[in-house]
Design an enzyme around this catalytic site. Structure first.
Site, PDB file in Angstrom:
ATOM      1  N   LYS A   1      27.108 -24.723 -56.794  1.00 33.91           N
ATOM      2  CA  LYS A   1      25.654 -24.806 -56.802  1.00 33.91           C
ATOM      3  C   LYS A   1      25.189 -25.846 -57.815  1.00 33.91           C
ATOM      4  CE  LYS A   1      21.222 -23.926 -56.410  1.00 33.91           C
ATOM      5  NZ  LYS A   1      20.535 -22.722 -56.854  1.00 33.91           N
TER       6      LYS A   1
ATOM      7  N   MET B   1      11.217 -17.986 -58.781  1.00 34.56           N
ATOM      8  CA  MET B   1      12.373 -17.295 -58.211  1.00 34.56           C
ATOM      9  C   MET B   1      12.356 -15.815 -58.578  1.00 34.56           C
ATOM     10  SD  MET B   1      14.761 -18.082 -56.189  1.00 34.56           S
ATOM     11  CE  MET B   1      14.918 -19.868 -56.365  1.00 34.56           C
TER      12      MET B   1
ATOM     13  N   ASN C   1      22.242 -28.910 -57.781  1.00 31.27           N
ATOM     14  CA  ASN C   1      21.238 -29.182 -58.817  1.00 31.27           C
ATOM     15  C   ASN C   1      21.473 -30.525 -59.505  1.00 31.27           C
ATOM     16  OD1 ASN C   1      21.518 -25.711 -59.634  1.00 31.27           O
ATOM     17  ND2 ASN C   1      19.894 -26.678 -58.480  1.00 31.27           N
TER      18      ASN C   1
ATOM     19  N   GLY D   1       9.169 -16.238 -63.004  1.00 27.61           N
ATOM     20  CA  GLY D   1       8.626 -17.483 -62.473  1.00 27.61           C
ATOM     21  C   GLY D   1       8.672 -17.409 -60.957  1.00 27.61           C
TER      22      GLY D   1
ATOM     23  N   GLY E   1      12.346 -12.790 -66.411  1.00 24.66           N
ATOM     24  CA  GLY E   1      11.917 -14.131 -66.020  1.00 24.66           C
ATOM     25  C   GLY E   1      11.258 -14.063 -64.659  1.00 24.66           C
TER      26      GLY E   1
ATOM     27  N   ASN F   1      18.324 -32.023 -57.629  1.00 20.69           N
ATOM     28  CA  ASN F   1      17.272 -31.749 -58.603  1.00 20.69           C
ATOM     29  C   ASN F   1      17.058 -32.957 -59.500  1.00 20.69           C
ATOM     30  OD1 ASN F   1      17.604 -29.162 -57.536  1.00 20.69           O
ATOM     31  ND2 ASN F   1      17.057 -28.194 -59.480  1.00 20.69           N
TER      32      ASN F   1
ATOM     33  N   GLU G   1      15.927 -28.362 -67.110  1.00 20.49           N
ATOM     34  CA  GLU G   1      17.197 -27.677 -67.375  1.00 20.49           C
ATOM     35  C   GLU G   1      18.375 -28.662 -67.390  1.00 20.49           C
ATOM     36  OE1 GLU G   1      16.805 -23.294 -65.687  1.00 20.49           O
ATOM     37  OE2 GLU G   1      16.744 -24.727 -64.052  1.00 20.49           O
TER      38      GLU G   1
ATOM     39  N   ALA H   1      11.409 -21.597 -54.435  1.00 24.93           N
ATOM     40  CA  ALA H   1      10.196 -20.942 -54.939  1.00 24.93           C
ATOM     41  C   ALA H   1       9.395 -21.993 -55.682  1.00 24.93           C
ATOM     42  CB  ALA H   1      10.554 -19.792 -55.873  1.00 24.93           C
TER      43      ALA H   1
END
Lengths: 315, 315
Positions: B189, B11, B193, B9, B7, B197, B273, B131
């Site tokens: 964490k 990050m 999010n 992307g 992956g 987020n 997500e 990122a």
């Protein structure tokens, strides 16, 4: 009938126009100076069902309205947060023959008006008409609609006046329905506002677009249940399934409509009526020990959005 | 260390670049064909702390990665919804000496990876680096950050490997911290999010802008409490006050940042997500009989927004 329309935004324009067209003696009362100036110089202008309409009607700032001859009806159609000030300023208009009718969005306005007007002179209801004020000097009126109103008490003269107002509104094509229990109807209408207005504002979509999403039904039902739980504490026993179906009927009836809260915040960058809709339920839920997490979160989210956009009133 | 970054992307780019710059043997694994093509032809490009950087590293589609010589570490940094497929496709890479490390957003990924990798080969953690991938061929890396990881069991070789990875990450400037209980840290964490987020995505603002609004604290606290209630059912006893303070520290540390979910949905019109963040809490809350109305409503609202925008993956 001699009628003062207090608050001549989109909805006030619809009622004032239709009532004046039907031959009633209509006076306009407006707080917002730019709007008032337009009403005085250009008259009441709207695009009503596709036709441009203009009517010249007497228009006043709240503290300038001549109190004589008295009004038969003062019809409040202002924004919720302006009601307290406006109701106080208009006290000279509440004569011995005057009834006050509130058809505004939001719950609990009869308590605000009740500070100045006895319950026996108060009529309450709501409207399912739509309206859109794009500029201070123009209003767009489309979609079919209806309204509902009734007497707050069983006082015979008051009940009679509710019927008379229904007759007058009927002649004006406003499709009124007489209510036995207007507070129930206001709560039921609150379910429409507390779901569609709030979510369409947060998610920036119209009523039909929201209704087409898969989470829509569960969201509407969860919110309506909170309205019902708080209503029950106030003696209003909302039929949840019927109220949900009522909300969902809007997906087709006024599908293309962007609710008034959307227009306030997203289009015009003004503060919303959230504290009188989901905020009312959250506040009264908390006071009554009823959990209202959905209404709490929605109220908070709308306030965040107001602050992010630095929403403010033009006036 | 021989590392496959699964992956690549925003990050994944940060970790691959920093680890390769520090002398590790890094292989890129990417599902999205446009991104893979850019990695193969133009190399791994990013603006890293203001400097344009390009590195040519071996890059493969998931089913093309050579399994020999074996990898010491497979580092998953893909989007949550791609993990199940990718973890299955990469099975040939999980050799007897290979450890698998997941630093992705979202809760419960160790269960997905656990279908293919024994718990004794799994390392888990999360990252507070930011990122931003604006185009398939470019990534913006700014802000300071850190990451955390640890061993899922007390297996001595696994615990040793966690320390070794921390040392390697440390040499690469990735500011790692060794965790005793990585599942706790992932839940903690998740609170970041599940608040920032999600709300920045719904309300379309950055972290600092949200943090400056008056309802922010109450919203964050209410959501974190739901994470804590569901975590408690899984033996994870979150310190609510500390987790709230951790979320709120982001207002200054990464204030200008638009969270990855915002980038996914608002900028790039991709699915989010949410089902692995608030959706995880809502789903596991329901299964465990814990009320999670905030997480339920947020999950539903994000799905409404995805549907309104017809969010889709480019690949």
């Amino acid at each position: 009938m001699r009628i003062a329309v207090a608050g001549v935004g989109g909805m006030g324009t619809r009622f004032a126009l239709k009532l004046a067209q039907a031959g009633n003696d209509v006076t306009l009362v407006e707080t917002w100076s730019a709007r008032l100036a337009a009403l005085k110089t250009q008259g009441l202008q709207a695009k009503l069902d596709g036709q441009e309409v203009t009517m010249q009607l007497p228009a006043y700032a709240p503290d300038e309205v001549p109190a004589t001859p008295g009004f038969d009806l003062v019809l409040f159609l202002t924004k919720s947060m302006q009601l307290a000030d406006l109701a106080r300023t208009l006290q000279p208009l509440y004569g011995p023959q005057t009834y006050v009718l509130c058809l505004m969005n939001g719950i609990g306005h009869e308590q605000t008006l009740g500070k100045y007007v006895p319950q026996e002179r108060l009529l309450l209801g709501n409207t399912m008409w739509t309206a859109q004020m794009a500029r201070p000097d123009h209003v767009l009126l489309q979609d079919d609609g209806s309204c509902e109103l009734g007497s707050l008490t069983a006082d015979p003269a008051q009940v009679q006046m509710a019927q008379t107002v229904v007759d007058v509104f009927n002649q004006a094509g406003l499709k009124p329905r007489l209510l036995d229990d207007p507070r129930y109807s206001v709560f039921r209408k609150g379910c429409v506002n507390g779901t569609l207005n709030t979510l369409c504002t947060l998610l920036e979509c119209n009523v039909a677009e929201f209704g087409q999403t898969t989470p829509a039904h569960a969201l509407v039902e969860a919110i309506v249940k909170e309205f019902a739980a708080v209503g029950a504490k106030q003696g209003l026993h909302l039929d949840v399934a019927e109220a949900v179906a009522h909300v969902e009927s809007c997906y087709t009836v006024i599908g293309e409509h962007y609710p008034s809260m959307y227009q306030d915040l997203v289009v015009n960058n003004r503060p919303t009526e959230i504290d009188y809709i989901n905020g009312y339920v959250a506040r009264h839920g908390q006071a009554a020990g009823v959990a209202t997490p959905y209404c709490q979160m929605l109220t908070a989210q709308v306030h965040v959005k107001e602050q992010l956009r630095h929403a403010h009133n033009d006036q």
